[in-house]
Design a protein around this motif. Sequence first.
Motif, short mmCIF file in Angstrom:
data_model
loop_
_atom_site.label_atom_id
_atom_site.label_comp_id
_atom_site.label_asym_id
_atom_site.label_seq_id
_atom_site.Cartn_x
_atom_site.Cartn_y
_atom_site.Cartn_z
N UNK A 44 39.58 85.07 53.13
CA UNK A 44 39.71 83.77 53.79
C UNK A 44 38.35 83.26 54.27
N UNK A 45 37.50 84.17 54.73
CA UNK A 45 36.15 83.79 55.11
C UNK A 45 35.38 83.26 53.90
N UNK A 46 35.60 83.87 52.73
CA UNK A 46 34.94 83.42 51.52
C UNK A 46 35.33 81.99 51.18
N UNK A 47 36.61 81.66 51.35
CA UNK A 47 37.06 80.30 51.09
C UNK A 47 36.37 79.31 52.03
N UNK A 48 36.22 79.69 53.30
CA UNK A 48 35.52 78.81 54.25
C UNK A 48 34.06 78.64 53.86
N UNK A 49 33.44 79.72 53.36
CA UNK A 49 32.05 79.62 52.92
C UNK A 49 31.91 78.66 51.75
N UNK A 50 32.88 78.68 50.85
CA UNK A 50 32.82 77.78 49.70
C UNK A 50 33.00 76.33 50.15
N UNK A 51 33.90 76.09 51.10
CA UNK A 51 34.04 74.74 51.65
C UNK A 51 32.74 74.26 52.27
N UNK A 52 32.09 75.16 53.01
CA UNK A 52 30.83 74.79 53.66
C UNK A 52 29.76 74.47 52.62
N UNK A 53 29.67 75.29 51.58
CA UNK A 53 28.68 75.04 50.52
C UNK A 53 28.92 73.68 49.89
N UNK A 54 30.18 73.35 49.65
CA UNK A 54 30.49 72.05 49.05
C UNK A 54 29.97 70.90 49.91
N UNK A 55 30.19 71.00 51.22
CA UNK A 55 29.73 69.94 52.11
C UNK A 55 28.21 69.91 52.20
N UNK A 56 27.57 71.07 52.18
CA UNK A 56 26.11 71.10 52.21
C UNK A 56 25.52 70.44 50.97
N UNK A 57 26.17 70.60 49.82
CA UNK A 57 25.71 69.93 48.62
C UNK A 57 25.72 68.42 48.78
N UNK A 58 26.72 67.90 49.48
CA UNK A 58 26.77 66.46 49.74
C UNK A 58 25.63 66.00 50.65
N UNK A 59 25.20 66.89 51.54
CA UNK A 59 24.20 66.51 52.54
C UNK A 59 22.76 66.84 52.13
N UNK A 60 22.56 67.45 50.98
CA UNK A 60 21.22 67.91 50.60
C UNK A 60 20.40 66.76 50.03
N UNK A 61 20.11 65.82 50.89
CA UNK A 61 19.36 64.64 50.46
C UNK A 61 17.90 64.75 50.88
N UNK A 62 17.08 63.88 50.32
CA UNK A 62 15.67 63.82 50.70
C UNK A 62 15.49 62.85 51.86
N UNK A 63 14.30 62.24 51.93
CA UNK A 63 14.05 61.30 53.02
C UNK A 63 12.96 60.31 52.61
N UNK A 64 12.94 59.23 53.33
CA UNK A 64 11.88 58.24 53.17
C UNK A 64 10.97 58.34 54.39
N UNK A 65 9.67 58.46 54.16
CA UNK A 65 8.73 58.60 55.27
C UNK A 65 8.34 57.22 55.79
N UNK A 66 7.74 57.12 56.98
CA UNK A 66 7.40 55.82 57.56
C UNK A 66 6.52 54.98 56.64
#
Length: 479
Positions: free
Chosen positions: A105-127
């Motif tokens: 069950x912990x493994x399933x939660x880890x996979x959910x977390x990885x999925x969400x981190x993939x959505x958030x793995x963006x770059x950035x624009x500097x000033x």
Amino acid sequence: MPEDPSTATLLIGGEWRTADATFEVVDPATLEPVARAADAGPREALAALDAACAAFPAWRDTAAEERATALGAAAARIRAGADSLAALMTAENGKPLAEARGEIMSSARMLDWAAEEGRRASGRVTPRAGGGLVLRAPVGPALAITPWNFPASMLVRKAGLALAAGCPVIVKPAEQTPLVGTELVRLIADGLPPGVLQSITTTRPKDVVDALLADRRLRKVSFTGSTDVGLGLLRSTADHLRRTSLEMGGHSPAIVLDDADLPAAAAGVAAAKFANAGQSCIAVNRLFVQRPVYDAFLPLLLERVAALRPGHGADEGTTLGPLIDFAGLDKVERHVADAVKRGASVAAGGRRWEPPRPGLAGAFYEPTVLTGADDTMLISTEETFGPVLPVYVFDEDGEAVERANATDYGLAAYVFGSGLARVWRTVDRLDFGVVAVNEPFPVRPELPFGGTKNSGQEREGGSEGIDAYLESKSVSMRL
């Protein structure tokens, strides 16, 4: 689905395969065969790398949302199959069924977390003034080398983050526990493009890994296991650099301060020590108890230890399974003998466990507590990896921290106390990557996991976990 899934444990290029040779997987509690698995060699490993390289461009360019959706669906399949996966883990690893199901069950939660981190793995624009872009790109084909003691969670944590980042990954489960890893790969790979996730089972890990390390197309290695092997992997980067994440040995201290809730601390220490029969890199290996509460605390701890029930992990009531093999048992016995020779006393256990029923022939050892331990004993300087807990007495808080830090390892530490300022000061001075306060299980998807010193480098989990599979690319533009 292959005709004989018990031996077709190689997933290469989207196809389940056997190999010219197979090996036997045994139940560590009974030493009886469980199944056979394909015994891959360098040829199969390089075929998997070929497939990963071919799959990389399309997977890299797949939308993060699509990758996340696939991983989320896989997490749901893992939850649906939790009971059968747990039974399989108990059969090849030996841990009690409840612990095995918790890991699934912990493994399933880890996979959910990885999925969400993939959505958030963006770059950035500097000033604007002197500005530009910072892009993030997957590092490329990855190899995940996973251990036998947590054969599900370690595999999913590595593979999930790699896949979420856009990296194809080759998984190499430990030879002692290839079956649950193979089944998890089946569930995760369902619906993924061929070559994106692959699995290699083998009894020749050095030959297989060396063949992959010699190929510069492999851009990332994530390893959990012994310090000696991990340092060897790091040496392989001497001629060409490769991103390498290492989670290696530990020698975890627990500190019980004199203002701790003693019953809760005893329960926490026992749980953190004896889960998986002490075969955990974050298991408590050294217990420091402050002198004013030592006499009150020890009986509480011994009561918890006495309640543990060794046995086959599938038997009702079992809370302590066998060691994975007799080499592990030999090390446990050597550490206990050395400690007793040097003046320690056995307060509980201290010998091999004799099963009350026939059929249990594995490497069982009684849950053991040693008192009168000092810092010169083998058990004080080496990771035991078994159900033995030495107890030390300390006077001042700073003394406990100094002794806790006196090791080449820095993975996990535990603190039990109630004064916020005092606990915070202790946590701040401990040189460990993971610190638990008044709780026995500090690993969760939301927190980065990894160690300092010879316990490893880089982190898995948390918002930091996906960084190990991404490169930053700076873009300065004038249009």
